[in-house]
Scaffold this active site. Structure first.
Site, PDB file in Angstrom:
ATOM      1  CB  CYS A  70      54.525  33.678 122.024  1.00 45.07           C
ATOM      2  SG  CYS A  70      52.958  34.776 122.640  1.00 45.07           S
ATOM      3  CB  CYS A 177      47.613  29.389 119.844  1.00 45.24           C
ATOM      4  SG  CYS A 177      48.038  29.883 121.695  1.00 45.24           S
TER       5      CYS A 177
END
Length: 269
Positions: A70, A177
């Site tokens: 993440c 991302c």
């Protein structure tokens, strides 16, 4: 061998699938808290608290390493995660692949969440690794959330909006991302311009998977028998891969090795 991965939601699927390609015999622990998605708009303190909770749930399964799959958690909480878990559990963060993208020349676009775009963290990476290269930061509002919920119309709309803000002459796009890697080919199709060289996409999944193996002294062995176990943790409790995860190839690949689906987690149509 057991490798744990953590994320707010299903962004960890790409890195988990990469680990499985490199070591099909590695057990996997997938720890997330999809009810708290998205983490990007949250305060650094909130992100750190949630990341620690998700990481500690994974650590209770005694993994050999933990991948922070993440970008937001890596930016906000990596020092806290390492302070809490290392040296017992090596912690591998996720860094946008700006360095390899810039090494190929420019122009380069970095697709990232609004919170990351323009942040001191990302600007620092650009200054360090892309000095002299034309770089455009492209905010992608709503894309991670659309991917998390497998909302196909919202994914298309968010990609189209970001593509419209991406210069036509870019040669490479950094997927800043982890959720974006699950729709990489859709991003490529939206950005690729007719008559221009093939667009190069730079994700982080393969790099963090390889780094996790290096940290524990293991080498890739793609030919190893695929006899691993996949444990899914949702908010700290054991469960099954969510239906949205099964909308993506990476999720379906992991489901084949992991726990059987329950009636409540049938693939989305």
């Amino acid at each position: 061998m057991k490798i744990a991965l953590m994320d707010s939601g299903i962004g960890l699927l790409a890195a988990a699938a990469a680990v499985r390609r490199l070591r099909p015999d590695a057990d996997l622990v997938l720890s997330s808290d999809p009810g708290s998605m998205p983490w990007g708009p949250r305060t650094p303190e909130d992100v750190t608290a949630r990341a620690l909770a998700v990481a500690e749930a994974a650590a209770r399964h005694r993994p050999d390493a933990l991948i922070v799959a993440c970008n937001t958690a890596s930016v906000r909480a990596l020092p806290a995660l390492r302070a809490r878990l290392e040296p017992e559990v090596p912690v591998i963060g996720t860094v946008p692949a700006i360095k390899p993208a810039a090494a190929g020349g420019g122009p380069v676009a970095i697709w990232a969440t609004p919170a990351t775009t323009g942040s001191p963290y990302q600007r620092g990476l650009i200054a360090e690794f892309a000095d002299g290269v034309s770089v455009t930061e492209v905010a992608c509002p709503g894309l991670a959330d659309a991917v998390e919920h497998a909302d196909q119309d919202a994914i298309d709309a968010a990609i189209a909006a970001a593509a419209a803000r991406t210069p036509e002459d870019v040669r490479a796009v950094v997927l800043g991302c982890t959720h974006y890697e699950l729709v990489a080919e859709r991003i490529r199709a939206a950005v690729q311009q007719p008559g221009r060289p093939p667009l190069v996409l730079h994700g982080s999944a393969g790099a963090v998977a390889a780094q996790a193996l290096r940290r524990i002294g293991e080498a890739p062995s793609p030919e190893a028998p695929a006899d691993s176990v996949v444990t899914v943790l949702l908010g700290g409790e054991e469960g099954s891969l969510l239906a949205t995860a099964l909308s993506y190839e990476e999720g379906r690949t992991l489901a084949a090795a992991g726990p059987a689906l329950t009636e409540g987690h049938r693939p989305a149509r």
